[in-house]
Design a protein around this motif. Structure first.
Motif, PDB file in Angstrom:
ATOM      1  N   LEU A  36     -33.269 -32.370  14.978  1.00 34.31           N
ATOM      2  CA  LEU A  36     -33.691 -31.111  14.555  1.00 34.31           C
ATOM      3  C   LEU A  36     -33.110 -29.980  15.169  1.00 34.31           C
ATOM      4  O   LEU A  36     -33.175 -28.688  14.631  1.00 34.31           O
ATOM      5  CB  LEU A  36     -35.212 -30.788  14.155  1.00 34.31           C
ATOM      6  CG  LEU A  36     -35.830 -31.890  13.110  1.00 34.31           C
ATOM      7  CD1 LEU A  36     -37.306 -31.697  12.953  1.00 34.31           C
ATOM      8  CD2 LEU A  36     -35.158 -31.514  11.705  1.00 34.31           C
ATOM      9  N   ARG A  37     -32.472 -30.046  16.265  1.00 39.51           N
ATOM     10  CA  ARG A  37     -32.287 -28.994  16.846  1.00 39.51           C
ATOM     11  C   ARG A  37     -30.978 -28.034  16.462  1.00 39.51           C
ATOM     12  O   ARG A  37     -30.154 -28.685  16.031  1.00 39.51           O
ATOM     13  CB  ARG A  37     -31.462 -29.067  18.506  1.00 39.51           C
ATOM     14  CG  ARG A  37     -31.181 -28.097  19.397  1.00 39.51           C
ATOM     15  CD  ARG A  37     -30.855 -28.453  20.685  1.00 39.51           C
ATOM     16  NE  ARG A  37     -31.957 -29.395  21.342  1.00 39.51           N
ATOM     17  CZ  ARG A  37     -33.075 -28.707  21.836  1.00 39.51           C
ATOM     18  NH1 ARG A  37     -33.391 -27.523  21.504  1.00 39.51           N
ATOM     19  NH2 ARG A  37     -34.124 -29.344  22.561  1.00 39.51           N
ATOM     20  N   VAL A  65     -35.161 -25.738   8.461  1.00 42.00           N
ATOM     21  CA  VAL A  65     -36.031 -26.654   7.392  1.00 42.00           C
ATOM     22  C   VAL A  65     -37.089 -25.558   6.799  1.00 42.00           C
ATOM     23  O   VAL A  65     -37.811 -24.797   7.576  1.00 42.00           O
ATOM     24  CB  VAL A  65     -36.859 -27.616   8.234  1.00 42.00           C
ATOM     25  CG1 VAL A  65     -37.867 -28.509   7.342  1.00 42.00           C
ATOM     26  CG2 VAL A  65     -35.703 -28.749   8.963  1.00 42.00           C
ATOM     27  N   VAL A  66     -37.061 -25.485   5.507  1.00 45.93           N
ATOM     28  CA  VAL A  66     -38.034 -24.674   4.854  1.00 45.93           C
ATOM     29  C   VAL A  66     -39.304 -25.339   4.670  1.00 45.93           C
ATOM     30  O   VAL A  66     -39.183 -27.038   4.203  1.00 45.93           O
ATOM     31  CB  VAL A  66     -37.671 -24.337   3.344  1.00 45.93           C
ATOM     32  CG1 VAL A  66     -38.660 -23.933   2.699  1.00 45.93           C
ATOM     33  CG2 VAL A  66     -36.696 -23.237   3.471  1.00 45.93           C
ATOM     34  N   VAL A  67     -40.462 -25.222   4.952  1.00 49.85           N
ATOM     35  CA  VAL A  67     -41.645 -25.975   4.867  1.00 49.85           C
ATOM     36  C   VAL A  67     -42.692 -25.244   3.847  1.00 49.85           C
ATOM     37  O   VAL A  67     -43.119 -24.095   4.303  1.00 49.85           O
ATOM     38  CB  VAL A  67     -42.293 -26.306   6.253  1.00 49.85           C
ATOM     39  CG1 VAL A  67     -43.558 -27.405   5.994  1.00 49.85           C
ATOM     40  CG2 VAL A  67     -41.350 -26.839   7.150  1.00 49.85           C
ATOM     41  N   SER A  68     -43.102 -25.806   2.924  1.00 48.03           N
ATOM     42  CA  SER A  68     -44.195 -25.039   1.915  1.00 48.03           C
ATOM     43  C   SER A  68     -45.554 -25.620   2.454  1.00 48.03           C
ATOM     44  O   SER A  68     -45.632 -26.889   3.326  1.00 48.03           O
ATOM     45  CB  SER A  68     -43.951 -25.376   0.612  1.00 48.03           C
ATOM     46  OG  SER A  68     -44.077 -26.789   0.419  1.00 48.03           O
ATOM     47  N   GLY A  69     -46.670 -25.051   2.212  1.00 46.45           N
ATOM     48  CA  GLY A  69     -47.859 -25.210   2.349  1.00 46.45           C
ATOM     49  C   GLY A  69     -48.295 -25.437   3.972  1.00 46.45           C
ATOM     50  O   GLY A  69     -49.240 -26.234   4.345  1.00 46.45           O
ATOM     51  N   VAL A  70     -47.659 -24.337   4.718  1.00 41.11           N
ATOM     52  CA  VAL A  70     -47.858 -24.229   6.047  1.00 41.11           C
ATOM     53  C   VAL A  70     -49.424 -23.606   6.539  1.00 41.11           C
ATOM     54  O   VAL A  70     -49.643 -23.433   7.448  1.00 41.11           O
ATOM     55  CB  VAL A  70     -46.754 -23.106   6.467  1.00 41.11           C
ATOM     56  CG1 VAL A  70     -47.021 -22.833   8.171  1.00 41.11           C
ATOM     57  CG2 VAL A  70     -45.513 -24.138   6.351  1.00 41.11           C
ATOM     58  N   GLN A 114     -48.578 -28.936  10.482  1.00 38.38           N
ATOM     59  CA  GLN A 114     -48.123 -29.717  11.354  1.00 38.38           C
ATOM     60  C   GLN A 114     -46.514 -30.296  11.438  1.00 38.38           C
ATOM     61  O   GLN A 114     -45.927 -30.189  12.261  1.00 38.38           O
ATOM     62  CB  GLN A 114     -48.859 -31.056  11.300  1.00 38.38           C
ATOM     63  CG  GLN A 114     -50.193 -31.095  11.675  1.00 38.38           C
ATOM     64  CD  GLN A 114     -50.432 -30.380  13.053  1.00 38.38           C
ATOM     65  OE1 GLN A 114     -49.954 -30.974  14.051  1.00 38.38           O
ATOM     66  NE2 GLN A 114     -51.475 -29.392  12.818  1.00 38.38           N
ATOM     67  N   VAL A 115     -46.015 -30.257   9.956  1.00 36.57           N
ATOM     68  CA  VAL A 115     -44.573 -30.316   9.971  1.00 36.57           C
ATOM     69  C   VAL A 115     -43.802 -29.205  10.601  1.00 36.57           C
ATOM     70  O   VAL A 115     -43.009 -29.567  11.465  1.00 36.57           O
ATOM     71  CB  VAL A 115     -44.357 -30.745   8.362  1.00 36.57           C
ATOM     72  CG1 VAL A 115     -42.624 -30.649   8.265  1.00 36.57           C
ATOM     73  CG2 VAL A 115     -44.829 -31.989   7.999  1.00 36.57           C
ATOM     74  N   VAL A 158     -40.972 -29.267  13.592  1.00 34.22           N
ATOM     75  CA  VAL A 158     -39.778 -28.824  13.536  1.00 34.22           C
ATOM     76  C   VAL A 158     -39.558 -27.851  14.914  1.00 34.22           C
ATOM     77  O   VAL A 158     -38.335 -27.868  15.248  1.00 34.22           O
ATOM     78  CB  VAL A 158     -39.495 -27.909  12.311  1.00 34.22           C
ATOM     79  CG1 VAL A 158     -38.306 -27.107  12.072  1.00 34.22           C
ATOM     80  CG2 VAL A 158     -39.698 -28.910  10.935  1.00 34.22           C
ATOM     81  N   VAL A 159     -40.316 -26.821  15.153  1.00 31.32           N
ATOM     82  CA  VAL A 159     -40.154 -25.722  16.005  1.00 31.32           C
ATOM     83  C   VAL A 159     -40.143 -26.594  17.365  1.00 31.32           C
ATOM     84  O   VAL A 159     -39.388 -26.395  18.096  1.00 31.32           O
ATOM     85  CB  VAL A 159     -41.030 -24.667  16.207  1.00 31.32           C
ATOM     86  CG1 VAL A 159     -41.039 -23.675  17.034  1.00 31.32           C
ATOM     87  CG2 VAL A 159     -41.169 -23.892  14.689  1.00 31.32           C
ATOM     88  N   ARG A 160     -40.998 -27.507  17.905  1.00 35.61           N
ATOM     89  CA  ARG A 160     -41.290 -28.201  18.887  1.00 35.61           C
ATOM     90  C   ARG A 160     -39.870 -28.977  18.959  1.00 35.61           C
ATOM     91  O   ARG A 160     -39.187 -29.211  20.240  1.00 35.61           O
ATOM     92  CB  ARG A 160     -42.232 -29.187  18.947  1.00 35.61           C
ATOM     93  CG  ARG A 160     -42.653 -29.716  20.205  1.00 35.61           C
ATOM     94  CD  ARG A 160     -44.085 -30.468  20.054  1.00 35.61           C
ATOM     95  NE  ARG A 160     -44.139 -31.547  18.992  1.00 35.61           N
ATOM     96  CZ  ARG A 160     -45.035 -31.197  17.906  1.00 35.61           C
ATOM     97  NH1 ARG A 160     -45.904 -30.161  18.005  1.00 35.61           N
ATOM     98  NH2 ARG A 160     -44.950 -31.875  16.838  1.00 35.61           N
ATOM     99  N   ASP A 161     -39.023 -29.585  18.007  1.00 33.34           N
ATOM    100  CA  ASP A 161     -37.774 -30.187  18.312  1.00 33.34           C
ATOM    101  C   ASP A 161     -36.601 -29.408  18.202  1.00 33.34           C
ATOM    102  O   ASP A 161     -35.506 -29.897  18.490  1.00 33.34           O
ATOM    103  CB  ASP A 161     -37.702 -31.340  16.966  1.00 33.34           C
ATOM    104  CG  ASP A 161     -36.991 -32.529  17.463  1.00 33.34           C
ATOM    105  OD1 ASP A 161     -37.095 -32.863  18.542  1.00 33.34           O
ATOM    106  OD2 ASP A 161     -36.320 -32.970  16.481  1.00 33.34           O
TER     107      ASP A 161
END
Length: 94
Positions: free
Chosen positions: A4-5, A9-14, A21-22, A26-29
């Protein structure tokens, strides 16, 4: 090597649960997470927790039942990070 670096990524339901968690993964990776949820206060809290310096997150209050708001969330990804690589939809409605 990170998958993912540099990806966006768009993530809904955050606002909570799996979406949160998703986005964290993403950020952690090393990716950029564009966060969507209905409540702006929840989004601001999630963004601050996931990415304190704000370099890898952006967010917009989004009702996923509204096509225009979904389009605006995707546009935010392109405006902020110059690309949109994936969308992870984990929001639900009642």
């Amino acid at each position: 090597m990170s998958l993912l670096r540099g990806r966006t990524v768009v993530v809904s339901g955050v606002g909570a649960g799996l979406g949160h968690q998703v986005a964290a993964a993403v950020v952690r990776d090393g990716g950029n997470a564009v966060l969507g949820a209905r409540t702006e206060a929840n989004l601001a809290k999630a963004a601050a927790e996931l990415d304190p310096d704000g370099a890898h997150t952006a967010y917009r209050a989004t009702d996923i039942t509204d096509e225009g708001q979904c389009d605006a969330l995707a546009a935010l990804a392109r405006e902020r990070f110059g690309r949109l690589d994936a969308v992870v939809h984990v929001a639900a409605w009642d």
